[in-house]
Design an enzyme around this catalytic site. Structure first.
Site, short mmCIF file in Angstrom:
data_model
loop_
_atom_site.label_atom_id
_atom_site.label_comp_id
_atom_site.label_asym_id
_atom_site.label_seq_id
_atom_site.Cartn_x
_atom_site.Cartn_y
_atom_site.Cartn_z
N ALA A 24 33.39 32.68 29.54
CA ALA A 24 33.88 32.42 28.11
C ALA A 24 35.80 32.50 28.38
O ALA A 24 35.99 33.88 28.95
CB ALA A 24 33.27 32.56 27.22
N GLY A 27 41.78 31.63 24.50
CA GLY A 27 43.26 32.14 23.80
C GLY A 27 43.89 33.03 23.86
O GLY A 27 45.19 33.50 24.49
N ASP A 144 37.25 34.90 12.22
CA ASP A 144 37.13 33.78 12.43
C ASP A 144 35.90 33.51 12.72
O ASP A 144 35.26 33.82 14.07
CB ASP A 144 38.04 34.30 13.62
CG ASP A 144 37.97 32.90 14.13
OD1 ASP A 144 38.00 31.57 14.13
OD2 ASP A 144 38.24 33.26 16.12
#
Length: 706
Positions: A24, A27, A144
């Site tokens: 993956a 950012g 998150d």
């Protein structure tokens, strides 16, 4: 080579961790599949972006956060095995080594199946909340929580990833008060408005995840990230049953509690949320079901444009595909984006429709506050946008307008804007005048006789802050208000505190431990608003409790009394008195043993007693049967006979009889008829065998023999 740094595929970090394929991209990092060559086990390696690894402050704080995350040991948390910095000639690579979960993410399961059945949704959320509860108990906040960070593996494994990383980023000052950090589709209102959140922010995000599992889509979508953030702050999350009829009302209520805009109305942390979830599941009779591993993974088309990345640990794509889903963001007026491929379709139950931004991102709070993205365009209901879809190529097309119509629209828009500005200024001036006039003050409501809950509600409604003070009261029932400060009807500044005196009812005689000191008992009684008193007539003997210590209270504990009522403290008088044993006639040794065994200290003296054999007890002082308290003076006087027995010397020669009697400490007198002491004794006084005092005189009657 990726757009932010060197592709590390094939490299070995710190001579131990071999980097294999990309799992993956985010950012802030890239996640690789790797191998721990020392232990020969597969691992996941997260390598931080070089922009952050060059910042010494970030690296130091990232290391601290990695250590904190590694202390979390929970079966539903992705384990952190190691952390390090690999030094290379070109740049340093800061990395984390984590447990590798073979499978997929909740995002992929939602793309594959759309809305989840209620048993499956609850079976996914329960371990997620258990993991978050462990983190909250350790003082950590995830910040998150989203489907991309919920990993699903074989054997019914559900694990939460990326603990601590977002906290490290914010601590490194990569965000500020002017920046919104997080994934907008799951941000809590307080995180959008202030950037500050706690465990209840994670509860909000988990509630959004539950909504999305039940309905197949998040509650809010929009043309831009900030428009979605606006919805979180200014709109209540709708019940899931509005999107998918048939969802039980208990689940609607659970979602609405978890996603309340007021943090105080949410469960305090993930553990409390999980407890409520289990209660709802038991009430509905829903059993836990196995969680399937996603089998269909969506891979976005390759692109060279600057796509907005998802957060770390986002939905892992196939090794060769781009890492994150691209979400179209409507730019401010006058700016244009490069055309790019459209976002993937969302296979929800209703078919089609955007699902909202999914990536962890930093958004401008200044733009949010200015209203530039003040309202989602064309999204009248969560998950049901009405804006026309963007065709391939990234640009919308519409009917061509003539210049006159365009200018007319601009003039009308300017008029509306100026009217809005004038209205706002008038409103501000009016509110300011009202505030500095009477608006700052409010009237304290009369709360006497109310329950404390109703009193709190009444004060909050009057913009006052309640300060509860529970006190005993003789006539007001338990839990009712009997006074306030200031009194009801008085004027007080809005937001000021009002002292609310709540009745605790009548004082109750407290429990006291047997054996405590008198001072301790008095203090407990006084703390109960009662008066301790001493009554020596109530004191009792006790074999176990030392004299002067407390035996109890009168009346007994739990008795209700008026304020200031007298409570008598009962003390121990120590062991009860012991009667003096009767040792009269016993030998000296027998008497001493008997008295000593009874706890007395015998004091022996001798005295003549006619007719009492020598060495036998004549009497004691105190007399037998007298009760004595065994303390410092336990003496008992024991009087023993010292009488001696007169030998019988009748018929013996006078000189022999004299010698024997004098050897026995008797005085001897001879009564002779002819003044001679020759001859034999034919009589004596006292007679032989008599008990007399030591040194007594024995008279011998002599009959001379010629």
């Amino acid at each position: 080579m990726n757009q932010r740094g060197v592709d590390l595929t094939g490299a070995t970090l710190e001579g131990r961790y071999r980097v294999e394929s990309v799992l993956a991209r985010g950012g802030m990092s890239v996640v690789y599949r790797g191998v721990d060559t020392r232990l020969e086990r597969p691992v996941a390696i997260k390598v931080m972006d070089h922009r952050f690894s060059a910042d010494r402050t970030f690296v130091e704080r990232f290391v601290r956060e990695a250590r904190a995350a590694a202390r979390l040991h929970h079966p539903a948390i992705v384990s952190v095995h190691d952390q390090g910095v690999d030094h290379s000639p070109t740049e340093d690579h800061v990395f984390l080594v984590m447990e590798l979960v073979d499978g997929g993410t909740l995002r992929e399961l939602l793309r594959q199946d759309g809305e989840l059945p209620v048993p499956l949704a609850l079976s996914v959320l329960e371990p997620v909340l258990s993991a978050l509860g462990a983190a909250h108990g350790a003082g950590m906040v995830h910040r998150d929580v989203k489907p991309e960070n919920i990993l699903i593996g074989p054997n019914d494994a559900v694990k939460v990833a990326d603990f601590g990383l977002v906290r490290a980023v914010s601590d490194a000052k990569l965000t500020s008060d002017s920046t919104i950090l997080g994934t907008v589709a799951y941000l809590s209102p307080e995180q959008v408005e202030t950037g500050v959140t706690d465990s209840r922010g994670d509860v909000y995000s988990a509630g959004i995840v539950l909504y999305e599992m039940l309905t197949g889509r998040p509650p809010y979508t929009g043309d831009s990230p900030l428009s979605v953030a606006y919805r979180h702050v200014n709109s209540d999350v709708p019940p899931p049953s509005e999107a998918v009829p048939g969802i039980p009302p208990a689940l609607d209520e659970l979602v609405l509690r978890a996603t309340s805009r007021d943090p105080a109305r949410r469960p305090a942390d993930a553990t409390a949320f999980r407890d409520e979830l289990l209660r709802v599941r038991d009430a509905l009779g829903v059993r836990r079901v196995p969680v399937p591993v996603p089998t269909a993974v969506w891979t976005p088309p390759p692109t060279t444009s600057t796509a907005t990345p998802s957060s770390d640990g986002g939905a892992p794509p196939s090794p060769d595909g781009p890492p994150t889903e691209r979400i179209p963001v409507t730019p401010p007026a006058g700016q244009h984006t490069q055309p790019g491929p459209p976002p993937p379709p969302h296979p929800g139950p209703a078919g089609g429709g955007p699902i909202g931004p999914q990536g962890t991102r930093a958004l401008s709070r200044d733009e949010y506050a200015s209203g530039q993205y003040g309202r989602p365009h064309g999204a009248e209901h969560a998950g049901h946008p009405t804006a026309p879809p963007t065709p391939p190529g990234g640009q919308r097309r519409g009917p061509v307008q003539d210049p006159y119509s365009t200018q007319r629209r601009r003039s009308r828009r300017s008029f509306v804007i100026w009217m809005a500005i004038v209205t706002v200024l008038a409103l501000v001036i009016g509110v300011t005048a009202w505030w500095f006039g009477s608006g700052r003050w409010t009237s304290v409501p009369d709360l006497r006789g109310m329950s404390h809950a109703d009193a709190v509600a009444a004060l909050e409604e009057a913009d006052l802050v309640p300060s509860l003070d529970h006190q005993f009261h003789d006539s007001v029932e338990l839990g009712q208000v009997f006074d306030t400060g200031p009194e009801g009807g008085a004027e007080a500044l809005r937001g000021s505190r009002v002292r609310v005196l709540v009745s605790k009812g009548l004082p109750v005689v407290p429990e006291v431990a047997v054996g405590i000191s008198l001072d301790e008992a008095n203090e407990l009684v006084e703390d109960a608003r009662l008066t301790p008193v001493r009554d020596e007539g109530l004191d009792q003997f006790s074999e176990e409790i030392a004299a002067g210590d407390v035996l109890g209270l009168d009346p007994e504990a739990g008795t209700e009394m008026a304020i200031g009522g007298e409570v008598r403290v009962v003390l121990s008088k120590g062991p009860p008195p012991v009667p003096v044993p009767d040792v009269t006639g016993q030998t000296r040794d027998e008497a001493v043993d008997t008295l000593t065994s009874a706890g007395f200290e015998p004091d022996v003296r001798e005295e003549f007693a006619e007719g009492v054999e020598a060495g036998r007890v004549i009497r004691t002082s105190p007399d037998p049967g007298t009760e004595m308290l065994l303390g410092e003076d336990n003496r008992v006087e024991v009087v023993v006979s010292n009488a001696v027995q007169v030998p019988d010397v009748t018929g013996r020669r006078v000189d022999e009889a004299r010698r024997d009697l004098e050897d026995a400490d008797f005085a001897v007198e001879v009564d002779s008829w002819f003044g001679e002491e020759r001859g034999r004794v034919f009589g004596q006084s006292p007679p032989g065998g008599a008990w007399v005092e030591p040194g007594s005189t024995v008279t011998l009657n002599n009959f001379p023999i010629f």
